[in-house]
Design an enzyme around this catalytic site. Sequence first.
Site, mmCIF file in Angstrom:
data_model
loop_
_atom_site.group_PDB
_atom_site.id
_atom_site.type_symbol
_atom_site.label_atom_id
_atom_site.label_comp_id
_atom_site.label_asym_id
_atom_site.label_seq_id
_atom_site.Cartn_x
_atom_site.Cartn_y
_atom_site.Cartn_z
ATOM 1 N N HIS A 584 -3.337 7.525 -2.569
ATOM 2 C CA HIS A 584 -4.264 6.424 -2.829
ATOM 3 C C HIS A 584 -5.555 6.596 -2.043
ATOM 4 O O HIS A 584 -5.666 7.425 -1.135
ATOM 5 C CB HIS A 584 -3.612 5.081 -2.470
ATOM 6 C CG HIS A 584 -3.234 4.960 -1.024
ATOM 7 N ND1 HIS A 584 -4.093 4.504 -0.048
ATOM 8 C CD2 HIS A 584 -2.069 5.243 -0.371
ATOM 9 C CE1 HIS A 584 -3.490 4.502 1.123
ATOM 10 N NE2 HIS A 584 -2.247 4.950 0.952
ATOM 11 N N CYS A 603 2.614 7.309 3.008
ATOM 12 C CA CYS A 603 1.811 7.607 1.827
ATOM 13 C C CYS A 603 0.674 8.551 2.194
ATOM 14 O O CYS A 603 0.364 8.766 3.369
ATOM 15 C CB CYS A 603 1.259 6.315 1.226
ATOM 16 S SG CYS A 603 2.533 5.292 0.453
#
Length: 759
Positions: A584, A603
């Site tokens: 992201h 992440c």
Amino acid sequence: MRDCSNNRRGFDRVLMAVAATFLTVSASSAFAQDTPRSSASELAIDAAIPRPEPANVPPPTASDFKADTTAALPDAAKPADVKPAEVQATEAKPADAKPVDAKPVDAKPAEPSATAKAVEPKPADVVTAPAPKPADAPKTDTAVAPAAAAPAPATATAPAAAPAPATAAAPATEPAKAASNVATEDQPVADKLRELVASKSLRTFDRKNERAAAEKFYSAREYAPVFTRAGKLTDAGKGVIARLKDAAADGLDAADYPVPDFTAATTPDALADAELKLAASMLDYARQAQSGRMHWSQVSADILYPEHPIDPTEVFANVTSAKDASAALDGYNPPQKLYKELKKKLAELRGQGDGPVITIADGPALKYVPARKKQAAVEMDDPRVPDLRNKLGITEDTDSTRYDATVARAVEKFQSSVDLKATGVLDERTVKALNNPKRDRQIDTVLVNMERWRWLPRQLGAANVGNAYVILNIPDYTLKVMQNGAQVWTTRVVTGKPGQHATPLLTETMKYITVNPTWNVPPSIIYNEYLPALQQDPTVLQRMGLKLERNRDGSIHVSQPPGEANALGRIRFNFPNKFLVYQHDTPDKYLFAKDERAFSHGCMRVQNPDQYASVLLNIAEPNQHYTPERIRSMYGSSEVDLKFPTPIPVNITYQTAFVDDAGKLQIRRDIYGRDAAMLSLLKNSRGKDLETVVAHAQPSYARPPSSSLPPGVNVAGDNSGFGSSGPNFFERLFGGFGQPEPQPVRRGQAQQQRRVITR
């Protein structure tokens, strides 16, 4: 009337003939019983040719039969109930009886004896007598016609017409056994192989599927050996042995694949035993070359790669039928370019394929001077050169002490790989670099990285989009997009912190991109960080722009709506996985300027997400012509999902050693301790136990009791404190990307709508 009378008279004659025949036969039988034969000749004639005696009733003449011969023949055949046994057997099988053509008898019959003349038969006798052979017919012309009209008795008595006994004898002969395809000189070995493979006590093969494959392979070739012929190694045997002995070149341990001594195998028992042991080592090599010496679950619970075990049956067929068995067996190693480059560097670091580390003694500098127009090449002589050749992997003239052009080029190449000036001169600094203990650590690092390449899929990309894929290297903090074997795009990334937030190693497929994502906070962050923070400050989540709601099952869900300050930034790249991680954007752009970038909760944050999105979309949908500007034009407050027609594989790797575009070996810090864990496992001599799958318990985030939420915490939903049960966290994060997804909203606030763009 005349015609009717004539027909009537003809019918009467037939009846008279039948009656006469019956009386003749009866009288003959009685006379034969009452009247003894007077001479031996008559007895002989009776035995050879049964002949009826004259009847007391005058028989019909030949002229009585001329008018209705055809009509009389069927009736004349009726009294044949007293036919011999062989005649009855023939009639039982009419298909085998063949009519005999009636031909005039031109040969003059022999004169009858005196006794025969005394009892000369009459025409009626000839008609009623069964004639076994045409030659036995009496001399009268009248007798010839009935014999020709009834060929069945003649056929029955002819020896040539009864082939049944000869035919019946044929099945008694057993069918010939198929000839063996095993060479005569190999038959004793084949017999022993059959015995060994069938034995339940056979322990050569450790795995049931490999033993079953061996049984199938050898039984199909009648247990003929494949690695030897007439006691000598075949090309297949030589190729397999060569590959096993060179296992160290691929980062494996040759001791794990023992090679039997075929020169000492001089008996069928020894050859059969050596055959199976070599087959077992071949399967062990193929299995570990393809999947690794250790299963990835042995290293960490944060690793998940697709399994790709070998098929032992295919290994047998592939290797033994190949023109080059060594090359066929080598084909089970990873085919990727990065793996092959590490293999080359391993050979350079070792100086040889296997064996102990060689130390180069100190001494004077060695230099090679190439030949010039009027001057020959200068090759220095030194006793250290053979060790230097061995150290650098030179296979030509291994015992030569001359420092020639070949040695100088190898030294120059080594100097370049360790950031020394590439002069080709063996000076003091080069000798120290060759003997540096750091060199051994580099070998270990390369070995474990080659092992990790075996865990990855053989096909990294999607074939129908130019074999495109994403590969992210955690220790190097870089992400690359590859297509058609070339790098398309690259960027910097931020990865997970060491410890419980380490980014997992995995292979999944990216299915869609979300523009303006909602951040659904992972349970690990909620329970380990946010709930303890609420105990200190009940308003902390509200001040961070986060919404808290309680589902009907009592679990806590925290989310952050789309926007510029969202923790996921403007774009999320989704590849659903059990670790609940994704790639992201991030509002914290300053972290990309750091050399080591392990700061996330697992992440992966991407430096240039708009460019990344356009590159991926142009691969998945080349006709849509996406640009970074088009992606940025979608920024807003509503989620937009861009679905890929063809999912693109994403490979998260851990490469602490790799070869860069300039051909230099790069070493990165072991930030998660994966190298150390693998080296410890490889050196503890557990052998094949390392291939066993280890089950890891997944983290469980228990629902905190309602009392764990301090007073003053703002819970979204109704006044009871319980919001909608809604989807679970995984569904909120990845599921239903083709359907609208409900978002947590305050009472009276319009619910945000999700836009879905799929092409």
